[in-house]
Design a protein around this motif. Structure first.
Motif, mmCIF file in Angstrom:
data_model
loop_
_atom_site.group_PDB
_atom_site.id
_atom_site.type_symbol
_atom_site.label_atom_id
_atom_site.label_comp_id
_atom_site.label_asym_id
_atom_site.label_seq_id
_atom_site.Cartn_x
_atom_site.Cartn_y
_atom_site.Cartn_z
ATOM 1 N N TYR A 32 -6.857 0.798 -3.986
ATOM 2 C CA TYR A 32 -6.088 0.117 -2.939
ATOM 3 C C TYR A 32 -5.330 1.103 -2.051
ATOM 4 N N VAL B 297 -9.964 -9.759 -1.014
ATOM 5 C CA VAL B 297 -9.831 -8.557 -1.842
ATOM 6 C C VAL B 297 -10.368 -8.817 -3.246
ATOM 7 N N PHE C 245 -7.376 -1.931 1.620
ATOM 8 C CA PHE C 245 -6.355 -2.943 1.365
ATOM 9 C C PHE C 245 -5.834 -3.457 2.700
ATOM 10 N N GLN D 43 0.825 -1.212 0.000
ATOM 11 C CA GLN D 43 0.000 0.000 0.000
ATOM 12 C C GLN D 43 0.858 1.260 0.000
#
Length: 237
Positions: free
Chosen positions: A165, A180, A171, A69
């Motif tokens: 995301y 996901v 996320f 991320q």
């Protein structure tokens, strides 16, 4: 808009990362590379700095999803069109990036390099194999889409996907996986797989070693249940 950024989350990959970067630069000289050093305690950061690629060095270990991320946020801020997730352990083949980019150009949002579609010599333990089989069935039953390798770390993402995301709460910090994918497919994102060439790890220990597959299996079942029940809970609430 800049084109493609390869994001490599790396935790204690000092024995593998130089070979990974050398292969990527040789095969894909026009693609930018970002290593997210996830609080490594070995020489990963020093090796990456010597290779002169983009580097984010986290002060402590966030976990696989957290490191990714951080890379997604960087890709959004720098205006990249596509992102490719690529592991730092040497198991992924840089040649597969061309296939990923071709499929992203055709309009897919998530392109998954499957370890189970006929290329490479990938083998996995009993617990993880069982978990993957269960999640394949759950994905198919809940979305109608067949995904053979929901836990693959080799993925290409469209800009709208990695932008999504990058936002808080979209996320997971540990294992981005079947939960996901189900959420994304049900939200209208287009997913496709291709047969990836997966190679054996040369150095270090997999994050799925030991009893971690059992924890991963239980955690993922709970997370999938939350994803599937969330719309009903909202309507009821």
């Amino acid at each position: 808009m800049r084109d493609c950024l390869v994001i490599i989350p790396a935790y204690n990959e000092g024995g593998n990362i130089k070979k990974v970067l050398t292969g990527l630069k040789k095969t894909n000289p026009y693609i930018d590379i970002l290593v997210v050093n996830d609080g490594s305690t070995d020489n990963t950061e020093a090796v990456v700095r010597a290779e002169k690629v983009r580097l984010i060095s986290l002060p402590f270990n966030l976990g696989y999803g957290g490191a990714l991320q951080a890379g997604f946020k960087y890709a959004v801020s720098e205006g990249y069109r596509y992102v490719v997730q690529f592991d730092g352990d040497g198991q992924h083949d840089p040649e597969d990036i061309k296939t990923i980019l071709n499929l992203l150009e055709k309009g897919y949002d998530i392109v998954i390099g499957s370890r189970f579609l006929g290329r490479g010599a990938f083998k996995t333990g009993f617990l993880k194999r069982m978990a993957i089989n269960v999640f394949r069935l759950v994905i198919k039953a809940s979305t109608g889409v067949k995904v053979t390798d929901p836990s693959s770390g080799l993925q290409g993402l469209s800009r709208r996907t990695f932008r999504h995301y990058s936002e808080i709460g979209h996320f997971p910090p540990d294992y981005p996986d079947a939960d996901v994918l189900i959420q994304m497919i049900l939200s209208g994102f287009k997913v496709v797989e291709f047969p990836a060439n997966i190679r054996g790890r040369e150095y270090g220990r997999s994050m799925h070693a030991g009893l971690r597959p059992l924890f991963y299996f239980i955690k993922m079942l709970v997370s999938i249940l939350v994803v599937l029940l969330r719309p009903k809970l909202k309507r009821g609430g």
